[in-house]
Design a protein around this motif. Structure first.
Motif, short mmCIF file in Angstrom:
data_model
loop_
_atom_site.label_atom_id
_atom_site.label_comp_id
_atom_site.label_asym_id
_atom_site.label_seq_id
_atom_site.Cartn_x
_atom_site.Cartn_y
_atom_site.Cartn_z
N GLY A 54 10.99 14.54 8.66
CA GLY A 54 11.39 13.54 9.25
C GLY A 54 10.96 12.41 8.72
O GLY A 54 10.19 12.30 7.65
N TYR A 55 11.25 11.05 9.50
CA TYR A 55 10.79 9.88 9.01
C TYR A 55 10.73 8.83 9.92
O TYR A 55 11.42 8.90 11.00
CB TYR A 55 11.93 9.40 7.62
CG TYR A 55 13.33 9.67 8.17
CD1 TYR A 55 14.05 8.96 8.67
CD2 TYR A 55 13.96 10.73 7.70
CE1 TYR A 55 15.28 8.97 9.13
CE2 TYR A 55 15.41 11.21 8.06
CZ TYR A 55 15.91 10.46 8.77
OH TYR A 55 17.25 10.72 9.15
N ALA A 56 9.94 7.69 9.65
CA ALA A 56 9.84 6.78 10.50
C ALA A 56 9.85 5.44 9.88
O ALA A 56 9.41 5.20 8.75
CB ALA A 56 8.36 6.86 11.39
N ALA A 57 10.00 4.37 10.35
CA ALA A 57 10.05 2.97 10.10
C ALA A 57 9.55 1.90 11.18
O ALA A 57 9.62 2.05 12.31
CB ALA A 57 11.40 2.30 9.79
N LEU A 58 8.64 0.97 10.53
CA LEU A 58 8.02 -0.17 11.50
C LEU A 58 8.31 -1.33 10.98
O LEU A 58 8.24 -1.61 9.87
CB LEU A 58 6.43 0.24 11.84
CG LEU A 58 5.71 -0.58 12.54
CD1 LEU A 58 4.61 -0.08 13.34
CD2 LEU A 58 5.01 -1.65 11.66
N PRO B 166 1.28 16.87 3.15
CA PRO B 166 0.93 15.48 3.98
C PRO B 166 1.94 14.60 4.01
O PRO B 166 3.00 14.50 3.36
CB PRO B 166 -0.22 14.92 3.02
CG PRO B 166 0.08 15.23 1.66
CD PRO B 166 0.84 16.62 1.65
N ASP B 167 1.57 13.66 4.94
CA ASP B 167 2.52 12.51 5.26
C ASP B 167 2.48 11.41 4.17
O ASP B 167 1.28 10.98 3.66
CB ASP B 167 2.29 11.68 6.73
CG ASP B 167 2.97 12.76 7.66
OD1 ASP B 167 3.49 13.86 7.54
OD2 ASP B 167 2.95 12.08 8.86
N PHE B 168 3.55 10.97 3.49
CA PHE B 168 3.62 9.74 2.63
C PHE B 168 3.87 8.43 3.28
O PHE B 168 5.06 8.51 4.04
CB PHE B 168 4.53 10.15 1.54
CG PHE B 168 3.94 11.27 0.51
CD1 PHE B 168 2.92 10.99 -0.28
CD2 PHE B 168 4.07 12.56 0.79
CE1 PHE B 168 2.58 12.11 -1.06
CE2 PHE B 168 3.84 13.72 0.09
CZ PHE B 168 2.70 13.31 -1.00
N SER C 138 0.90 -1.03 0.01
CA SER C 138 -0.12 -0.04 -0.07
C SER C 138 1.20 1.17 -0.02
O SER C 138 1.88 1.36 0.55
CB SER C 138 -0.94 0.09 1.33
OG SER C 138 -1.94 -1.03 1.33
N VAL C 139 0.24 2.41 -0.56
CA VAL C 139 0.85 3.68 -0.51
C VAL C 139 -0.19 4.48 0.05
O VAL C 139 -1.31 4.46 -0.50
CB VAL C 139 1.39 4.01 -1.93
CG1 VAL C 139 2.99 3.42 -2.16
CG2 VAL C 139 0.69 3.92 -3.01
N SER C 140 0.03 5.64 0.88
CA SER C 140 -0.81 6.40 1.42
C SER C 140 -0.42 7.78 1.54
O SER C 140 0.70 7.91 1.80
CB SER C 140 -1.43 5.59 2.64
OG SER C 140 -2.40 6.47 3.31
N MET C 141 -1.37 8.79 1.25
CA MET C 141 -1.29 10.06 1.48
C MET C 141 -1.91 10.53 2.68
O MET C 141 -3.38 10.25 2.48
CB MET C 141 -1.42 10.94 0.36
CG MET C 141 -0.93 12.46 0.44
SD MET C 141 -1.40 13.24 -1.03
CE MET C 141 -3.04 12.92 -1.39
N VAL D 264 7.16 9.41 5.80
CA VAL D 264 7.94 10.79 5.57
C VAL D 264 7.07 12.01 6.05
O VAL D 264 5.89 11.88 5.73
CB VAL D 264 8.50 11.04 4.17
CG1 VAL D 264 8.96 12.55 3.87
CG2 VAL D 264 9.09 9.88 3.55
N HIS D 265 7.45 12.75 6.91
CA HIS D 265 6.96 13.79 7.66
C HIS D 265 7.49 15.22 7.46
O HIS D 265 8.88 15.16 7.70
CB HIS D 265 6.71 13.45 9.07
CG HIS D 265 5.89 14.54 10.01
ND1 HIS D 265 4.65 14.39 9.99
CD2 HIS D 265 6.49 15.31 10.82
CE1 HIS D 265 4.34 15.65 10.83
NE2 HIS D 265 5.52 15.94 11.50
#
Length: 509
Positions: free
Chosen positions: A320-324, A266-268, A204-207, A287-288
């Protein structure tokens, strides 16, 4: 003979005429009644809306909760058993609270040449204990007793999703009743696309709306506000007559203690997921944008007097960025329905993605637990702006949960969560702001631990009666402050534990 024929024909004509008149008076046969038909294509509970090919399910749930010293529902929310914004536990706070929630679910589906067209809405009403007593206001429970809300409202078509949904960054739902600081769980408006590759593999890709993931972009003006009350000092704490450098934009923009700009990007988010008979797994990334509202010169405040001066520069946009990563294992060898899940998240400049807000509806700017004036307080922020520019904070978390069915109707879940928040090194510098003799420029990093365990009984299908025990610990470091000063600092280098409990009854229909 001719006379006899005439009489017979006349009689027959009369009989037919009378019969025709009587037939004209009879009621017309009614059209067949169109009864509601069961739609079995999408599971139990679906029916065709009469006259359409739309299958609809109407359901919902009712939850009744009683809480004792519960810190799990969100930082600084005194309406849900929390301590107030000063993080001081005292008689002004609710130690016990009630919450009643009613939710209605509408799920409409239609089969099309592009696949299933789905519209889904989950909306409800909630009543929560509040210090002000009964308040007939349709406002958040922090200022009134009851509020209307919605969990989700979205459209799905040909792999596309539009609407208010659970974030595509997040992993499987929690197995315990209360939220955790170590598990990302957020609702957000989104536009997304999901591709199915077969064998349970999807991507999935989301905005998504970035404002749902914000904490703060901080300066010296905002740091320490939760602990000391810059704009309303607590008793026996005074602000020393030192210089306080604050951007004019902060004073005039209405942003209060944060200098986040309005949403520009928006965040991607993207994820890759697999669902198999053994369980499921997922990796996610986000990505923020970090854009400040500073767009003017700064002012120097000296004993409350504003004079032109130099100070914070324009802070360029950063990201900024995040990973899970998460995995959930089904454990049929241990017991039917048993499972174990673990996930970890890491973020830089987007710390809410690690679960720090602990609430899908709010953004936490601080978290703490003070007894009197002593106790740890963490001011949470995505980035820190000083005279050298904008510097990003970091956070990481790990969360593990185990569920076991003792019998088909009795189950337990236990979870452990650990979250670490690290301030940027640049914020560990002496400021010109002294509060109670302590330098507020030294912002502490901190750790949060939670252990939650429950026992849930389902005497009949779709009815859960459960009790849950909560343990919470928050700990701050010295934040670069000198050891001798930190030893007597009321919030830095501190650790506090708390214990609470929850009873909940839930009926789904």
């Amino acid at each position: 003979m001719n006379m006899v024929k005439s009489l017979l024909l006349g009689s027959a004509a009369g009989i037919f005429a009378v019969a025709g008149a009587q037939a004209a008076d009879l009621p017309v046969k009614a059209k067949p009644v169109e009864y509601v038909k069961v739609c079995s294509a999408y599971g139990a509970g679906f029916y065709y809306i009469p006259g359409t090919d739309i299958c609809l399910r109407v359901g919902g749930y009712i939850i009744s909760t009683f809480e004792v010293n519960n810190l799990g529902a969100g930082a600084g929310d005194s309406a849900s058993g929390q301590i107030g914004g000063d993080h001081i536990r005292n008689r002004n706070d609710d130690w016990t609270t009630f919450r009643v929630r009613f939710d209605t679910i509408f799920d409409a589906r239609t089969n099309t040449e592009y696949g299933t067209l789905r519209s889904y809405a989950s909306v409800g009403w909630q009543w929560t204990t509040n210090l002000d007593g009964f308040q007939q206001q349709q406002v958040p429970a922090s200022t009134g007793n009851y509020a209307w809300y919605y969990d989700r409202a979205f459209i799905q078509f040909a792999g596309l999703t539009f609407g208010y949904v659970g974030s595509f960054f997040d992993f499987d739902p929690s197995l315990v009743l209360e939220q955790q600081y170590s598990k990302s769980f957020k609702f957000a408006p989104a536009i997304a696309y999901t591709a199915q590759f077969g064998n349970g593999i999807s991507a999935s890709v989301s905005m998504e709306d970035s404002t749902t993931r914000r904490t703060n972009i901080a300066t010296f003006a905002s740091l320490g506000a939760a602990a000391f009350g810059f704009f309303g000092p607590s008793s026996n704490i005074t602000i020393a007559p030192n210089l306080l450098v604050v951007p004019i934009a902060i004073q005039d923009s209405g942003f209060g203690s944060t200098i986040y700009s309005g949403q520009y990007m928006p965040d991607f988010i993207a994820n890759l997921r697999v669902d198999q008979a053994w369980g499921d797994a997922q990796i996610s990334g986000a990505v923020h944008q970090l854009k400040t509202a500073i767009n003017a010169a700064t002012a120097t405040f000296n004993n409350g007097t504003a004079t032109p001066g130099t100070g914070l520069p324009w802070a360029p946009v950063k990201y900024g960025y995040a990973a899970l990563a998460g995995v959930n294992f089904k454990l049929p060898a241990l017991g039917a329905g048993d499972s174990f899940q673990v996930e970890g998240a890491w973020a830089r400049g987007a710390v809410d993605y690690t679960g720090l807000s602990s609430n899908p509806y709010t953004n936490a700017s601080s978290v703490g637990y003070r007894k009197g004036l002593i106790g740890p307080v963490l001011d949470l922020f995505d980035s820190f702006v000083d005279s050298t520019g904008q510097h990003l904070a970091k956070a990481w978390s790990v969360n593990a949960e185990l569920r076991h069915f003792w019998t088909p109707t009795i189950r337990s879940s236990v979870t452990y969560g650990h979250n670490v928040f690290t301030t940027p090194v640049q914020s560990h510098v002496a400021s010109t702001v002294l509060v109670g003799g302590f330098d507020t420029g030294f912002e502490p990093s901190g750790k949060i631990d939670q252990v939650i365990a429950n026992l849930i009984w389902s005497p009949v299908p779709k009815l859960d009666l459960g009790v849950e025990a909560l343990w919470f610990r928050i700990k701050t470091d010295c934040g670069g402050e000198a050891a001798a000063t930190c030893a007597i600092d009321p919030i830095r280098g501190r650790s506090t534990d708390s214990i609470g409990g929850v009873f909940r009854a839930r009926r789904d229909f």
